[in-house]
Design a protein around this motif. Structure first.
Motif, PDB file in Angstrom:
ATOM      1  N   MET A  49       0.811  -1.220   0.000  1.00 30.94           N
ATOM      2  CA  MET A  49       0.000   0.000   0.000  1.00 30.94           C
ATOM      3  C   MET A  49       0.845   1.271   0.000  1.00 30.94           C
ATOM      4  N   ARG A  50       2.151   1.126   0.267  1.00 31.56           N
ATOM      5  CA  ARG A  50       2.969   2.335   0.258  1.00 31.56           C
ATOM      6  C   ARG A  50       3.089   2.919  -1.148  1.00 31.56           C
ATOM      7  N   THR A  51       2.868   2.096  -2.194  1.00 34.39           N
ATOM      8  CA  THR A  51       2.928   2.661  -3.551  1.00 34.39           C
ATOM      9  C   THR A  51       1.752   3.620  -3.801  1.00 34.39           C
ATOM     10  N   PRO A  52       0.489   3.179  -3.637  1.00 29.79           N
ATOM     11  CA  PRO A  52      -0.582   4.168  -3.864  1.00 29.79           C
ATOM     12  C   PRO A  52      -0.554   5.321  -2.859  1.00 29.79           C
ATOM     13  N   ILE A  53      -0.120   5.049  -1.632  1.00 31.58           N
ATOM     14  CA  ILE A  53      -0.051   6.160  -0.657  1.00 31.58           C
ATOM     15  C   ILE A  53       1.002   7.174  -1.122  1.00 31.58           C
ATOM     16  N   ALA A  54       2.149   6.672  -1.600  1.00 31.06           N
ATOM     17  CA  ALA A  54       3.209   7.568  -2.081  1.00 31.06           C
ATOM     18  C   ALA A  54       2.724   8.366  -3.291  1.00 31.06           C
ATOM     19  N   TYR A  55       1.936   7.708  -4.139  1.00 29.61           N
ATOM     20  CA  TYR A  55       1.409   8.418  -5.312  1.00 29.61           C
ATOM     21  C   TYR A  55       0.567   9.613  -4.845  1.00 29.61           C
ATOM     22  N   ALA A  56      -0.285   9.346  -3.842  1.00 30.04           N
ATOM     23  CA  ALA A  56      -1.144  10.427  -3.337  1.00 30.04           C
ATOM     24  C   ALA A  56      -0.331  11.479  -2.568  1.00 30.04           C
ATOM     25  N   LEU A  57       0.718  11.033  -1.874  1.00 33.12           N
ATOM     26  CA  LEU A  57       1.535  11.969  -1.079  1.00 33.12           C
ATOM     27  C   LEU A  57       2.298  12.941  -1.973  1.00 33.12           C
ATOM     28  N   ALA A  58       2.803  12.432  -3.089  1.00 29.74           N
ATOM     29  CA  ALA A  58       3.664  13.260  -3.939  1.00 29.74           C
ATOM     30  C   ALA A  58       2.902  13.932  -5.079  1.00 29.74           C
ATOM     31  N   TRP A  59       1.675  13.476  -5.336  1.00 32.29           N
ATOM     32  CA  TRP A  59       0.914  13.956  -6.493  1.00 32.29           C
ATOM     33  C   TRP A  59       0.940  15.473  -6.608  1.00 32.29           C
ATOM     34  N   PRO A  60       1.146  16.051  -7.781  1.00 32.57           N
ATOM     35  CA  PRO A  60       1.246  15.409  -9.099  1.00 32.57           C
ATOM     36  C   PRO A  60       2.658  14.917  -9.448  1.00 32.57           C
ATOM     37  N   ASP A  61       3.561  14.993  -8.506  1.00 36.32           N
ATOM     38  CA  ASP A  61       4.917  14.463  -8.712  1.00 36.32           C
ATOM     39  C   ASP A  61       4.918  12.987  -8.300  1.00 36.32           C
ATOM     40  N   ARG A  62       6.076  12.363  -8.251  1.00 36.79           N
ATOM     41  CA  ARG A  62       6.213  11.006  -7.703  1.00 36.79           C
ATOM     42  C   ARG A  62       7.355  11.012  -6.705  1.00 36.79           C
ATOM     43  N   MET A  63       7.339  10.064  -5.801  1.00 37.60           N
ATOM     44  CA  MET A  63       8.424   9.963  -4.819  1.00 37.60           C
ATOM     45  C   MET A  63       8.900   8.507  -4.736  1.00 37.60           C
ATOM     46  N   ALA A  64      10.151   8.332  -4.309  1.00 36.37           N
ATOM     47  CA  ALA A  64      10.702   6.975  -4.173  1.00 36.37           C
ATOM     48  C   ALA A  64      10.082   6.292  -2.958  1.00 36.37           C
TER      49      ALA A  64
END
Ligand code: NDP
Length: 385
Positions: free
Chosen positions: A263-278
């Motif tokens: 779940m850290r992938t979709p959470i990271a997507y939402a955290l960094a949106w519209p950018d992405r984070m590692a």
């Protein structure tokens, strides 16, 4: 610095969110963390992240929270209203990860305050879909789906060509009982039901995955989040949980989002949106996985999916009743008061005997939720008797 608040910080989603936030402390300032009763975990997270405020929904835990945070300078609060106040503190980004309709008022409070709402709390959207989406449209808030399926759809859905979308396909692992003989399903224990083969999650959503009510709730969630009709939403069982969902266009193109089930992938997507984070998530290794399987869900094995589809198509108060009855039944199952197969039966009975008009306000949704809980509670008593 993004100022963030996590509602439901001590749960599975809350902990995964904290894990990402704590890996990038220079990017995030934590305004508020909330929990229900888990004072030890909440206080530890508040201290580690130097949060401004920590809140327990259960006011009887406030004394313990004050003791745990004594001398830290972190403001401690207690009670359901205090959770809503924390949600209104004006964070740039709020994770809505309280489980159940208990998260509805806090999520709506966060929406009043604006910013980005990362929505994990699907039960709130299922219960109050029309009311919540109307509030979202009337505000400056940006709603980002965290549920892995909806996050996948969000990543594949071309909003500029919404009219060219033919279908959304939500994938489902099928849970731990995809192949269990039907006669053995009667004696499934809570321990077996919460042991999900692919995902590590809280107890309630794990049971929902085992009955596939989770996918039913997700159909309703998708209906509110994306501009499609109910008949454009499909479910496909995909046991590896690698393809998180797909969007099919009229030209035959199908866009899918894939990744390791974490779940850290979709959470990271939402955290960094519209950018992405590692993230520290294991990279997807398709050569090692070797094959991806797909099959239609079994309607006999998973009656909850049919009930949810019916509630989606009927609309009005039906989704709120479905959700409330399910919460009551799952809780009763986890407390060993009813059997696994009785979960869907109680939801069906509650839908059968309670049919109010469509709610138009948040209070009306909560009144329907309360009455549906009462009716479902009676059914639980009948099962126990
Ligand atoms: P958990 O049970 O692990 O955590 C729930 C969180 O909500 C905890 O912080 C809990 O506090 C808090 N909470 C519980 N009851 C109340 C209440 N009455 N008032 C305020 N806070 C409360 O759940 P998950 O993290 O698994 O799930 C959270 C939400 O995200 C659910 O809606 C779920 O469907 C959704 N979701 C979860 C996924 C997952 O992988 N876990 C995936 C996709 C969606 P305390 O610890 O003190 O009890």
């Amino acid at each position: 610095m993004k100022r963030i608040t996590i509602l439901g910080a001590t749960g599975s989603i809350g902990s995964s969110t904290l894990d990402l936030v704590e890996r990038a402390p220079e990017q995030f300032e934590v305004l508020a963390l909330t929990a229900n009763r888990d004072v030890a975990r909440l206080a530890a997270a508040a201290i580690r992240t130097n949060a401004k405020r920590a809140v327990v929904a259960d006011a009887s835990c406030l004394g313990a929270l004050r003791d745990a945070l004594a001398g830290t300078g972190i403001d401690s609060q207690g009670g359901a209203e205090a959770v809503c106040d924390a949600a209104r503190m004006g964070a740039d980004w709020t994770m809505a990860a309280i489980v159940g309709t208990a998260g509805l008022r806090p999520t709506m409070a966060a929406m009043e305050a604006g910013g980005i709402i990362a929505l994990a709390n699907k039960e709130a959207l299922v219960s109050a879909g029309d009311v919540m989406m109307a509030a979202a449209r009337a505000s400056t808030v940006t709603l980002l789906p965290v549920d892995s399926e909806h996050n996948a759809v969000f990543q594949c859905f071309d909003s500029a060509a919404a009219h060219r979308v033919r279908r959304i396909v939500l994938t489902a692992s099928g849970g731990p009982f995809r192949e269990t003989p039907l006669e053995a399903m009667r004696t499934i224990t809570p321990e077996q039901a919460v042991a999900h083969p692919n995902w590590s999650m809280g107890a309630k959503i794990s049971v929902d995955s085992a009955t596939m009510m989770n996918k039913g709730l997700e159909l309703i969630e998708a209906f509110h989040l994306f501009p499609v009709r109910a008949d454009q939403l499909d479910v496909l069982v995909h046991r590896q949980s690698v393809v998180h969902s797909m969007v099919e266009y009229v030209d035959g193109s199908v866009l899918a989002q894939m990744g390791t089930p974490d779940m850290r992938t979709p959470i990271a997507y939402a955290l960094a949106w519209p950018d992405r984070m590692a993230t520290p998530c294991e990279p997807l290794d398709l050569a090692r996985i070797g094959r991806l399987d797909f099959e239609a869900p079994d309607p006999v094995r998973f009656p909850a999916l049919r009930l949810a589809r019916g509630a989606l198509e009927a609309g009005g108060a039906r989704p709120a009743i479905l959700n409330a009855a399910n919460e009551v039944a799952v809780e009763a199952f986890l407390r060993r008061r009813i059997g696994f197969l009785e979960i869907a039966a109680i939801v069906a009975d509650t839908l059968e005997c309670y049919d109010p008009a469509a709610p138009e306000t948040l209070d009306a949704v909560l009144a329907i939720d309360a009455e549906a809980r009462r009716v479902a509670g009676e059914r639980v008593k009948d099962c126990v008797a």
